[in-house]
Write an enzyme that holds these catalytic residues in place. Sequence first.
Site, mmCIF file in Angstrom:
data_model
loop_
_atom_site.group_PDB
_atom_site.id
_atom_site.type_symbol
_atom_site.label_atom_id
_atom_site.label_comp_id
_atom_site.label_asym_id
_atom_site.label_seq_id
_atom_site.Cartn_x
_atom_site.Cartn_y
_atom_site.Cartn_z
ATOM 1 N N ALA A 1 0.808 -1.227 0.000
ATOM 2 C CA ALA A 1 0.000 0.000 0.000
ATOM 3 C C ALA A 1 0.836 1.269 0.000
ATOM 4 O O ALA A 1 0.437 2.286 -0.571
ATOM 5 C CB ALA A 1 -0.936 -0.002 1.213
ATOM 6 N N HIS B 1 -3.747 -9.458 -4.999
ATOM 7 C CA HIS B 1 -5.083 -9.245 -4.441
ATOM 8 C C HIS B 1 -6.106 -8.782 -5.481
ATOM 9 O O HIS B 1 -7.161 -8.270 -5.126
ATOM 10 C CB HIS B 1 -5.000 -8.247 -3.278
ATOM 11 C CG HIS B 1 -4.184 -8.747 -2.123
ATOM 12 N ND1 HIS B 1 -3.547 -7.913 -1.223
ATOM 13 C CD2 HIS B 1 -3.882 -10.012 -1.733
ATOM 14 C CE1 HIS B 1 -2.901 -8.654 -0.329
ATOM 15 N NE2 HIS B 1 -3.075 -9.919 -0.626
ATOM 16 N N PHE C 1 -4.470 0.659 4.869
ATOM 17 C CA PHE C 1 -5.298 0.216 5.985
ATOM 18 C C PHE C 1 -4.670 0.534 7.342
ATOM 19 O O PHE C 1 -5.348 0.827 8.296
ATOM 20 C CB PHE C 1 -5.517 -1.303 5.887
ATOM 21 C CG PHE C 1 -6.775 -1.674 5.160
ATOM 22 C CD1 PHE C 1 -7.689 -2.545 5.718
ATOM 23 C CD2 PHE C 1 -7.059 -1.150 3.909
ATOM 24 C CE1 PHE C 1 -8.853 -2.886 5.048
ATOM 25 C CE2 PHE C 1 -8.208 -1.485 3.230
ATOM 26 C CZ PHE C 1 -9.116 -2.361 3.809
ATOM 27 N N ARG C 2 -3.325 0.453 7.407
ATOM 28 C CA ARG C 2 -2.690 0.399 8.721
ATOM 29 C C ARG C 2 -1.990 1.661 9.207
ATOM 30 O O ARG C 2 -1.584 1.726 10.346
ATOM 31 C CB ARG C 2 -1.686 -0.774 8.749
ATOM 32 C CG ARG C 2 -2.393 -2.107 8.721
ATOM 33 C CD ARG C 2 -1.435 -3.274 8.661
ATOM 34 N NE ARG C 2 -2.176 -4.516 8.774
ATOM 35 C CZ ARG C 2 -2.866 -5.072 7.791
ATOM 36 N NH1 ARG C 2 -2.899 -4.501 6.613
ATOM 37 N NH2 ARG C 2 -3.531 -6.196 7.976
#
Length: 243
Positions: free
Chosen positions: A29, A126, A40-41
């Site tokens: 990412a 993904h 996300f993190r």
Amino acid sequence: MLHEDSKEKIELLAKIIDESDNIVFFGGAGVSTESGIPDFRSVDGLYHQTYQYPPEVMVSHSFYRSHTDEFFSFYKKKMIALDAKPNTAHMKLAQLEAQGKVKAIVTQNIDGLHQAAGSKEVLELHGSVHRNYCEKCGKFYPVEYVVEAKCTPLCDCGGIVKPDVVLYEEGLDYETMQKTKSYISKADVLIIGGTSLAVYPAAGFIDYFRGRHLVVINMDDTAKSVRADLVIREKIGQVFGAI
């Protein structure tokens, strides 16, 4: 602004790239955050925003089945970024591939920015927001069709148009996994960028590397950086921009 010790490390990376014609790039990412796509993190990432359900639940296969309209509402708002443009890292990697140095890009991202930058051999672990198929008849739909649908996108036949992205609880594509293992196991140089390597099975692919140089470019601590012979803690776009 690059740190002083980072400049020396980037010079070493430039030398490693210069001397190799069998490089594999493994990205997460952090490669796309500089294009304005949240991860996300990170501190301002999706995990730190408040929703009725945790983000990892909302992008799970079971949530997709049980709360389909809510899934698409979240997915369209937070997982699709059609205005995003390739950044320096994407462009440099495409250039290195054109020069015959980078053999493959393995990405955990679903945004298609590597292809938009001109990269050809991109292995999307993904999946991609740009591929969408009717679950009933298999008809293909572009991402715009999903975005423009009022809630759940439906095919002409009545089936749900599902994005070709790997949701939580779903397995990775077998052929993509095999190609990834093959490229990494044969690589001379493996550059890991913009990923904390916290997500399995994707992170496990690193164990197949047997080459000369393992390089990590990531702002945060990377789980596998202890094995790396070169770690650069800078934004990936800045690093590639300085090469």
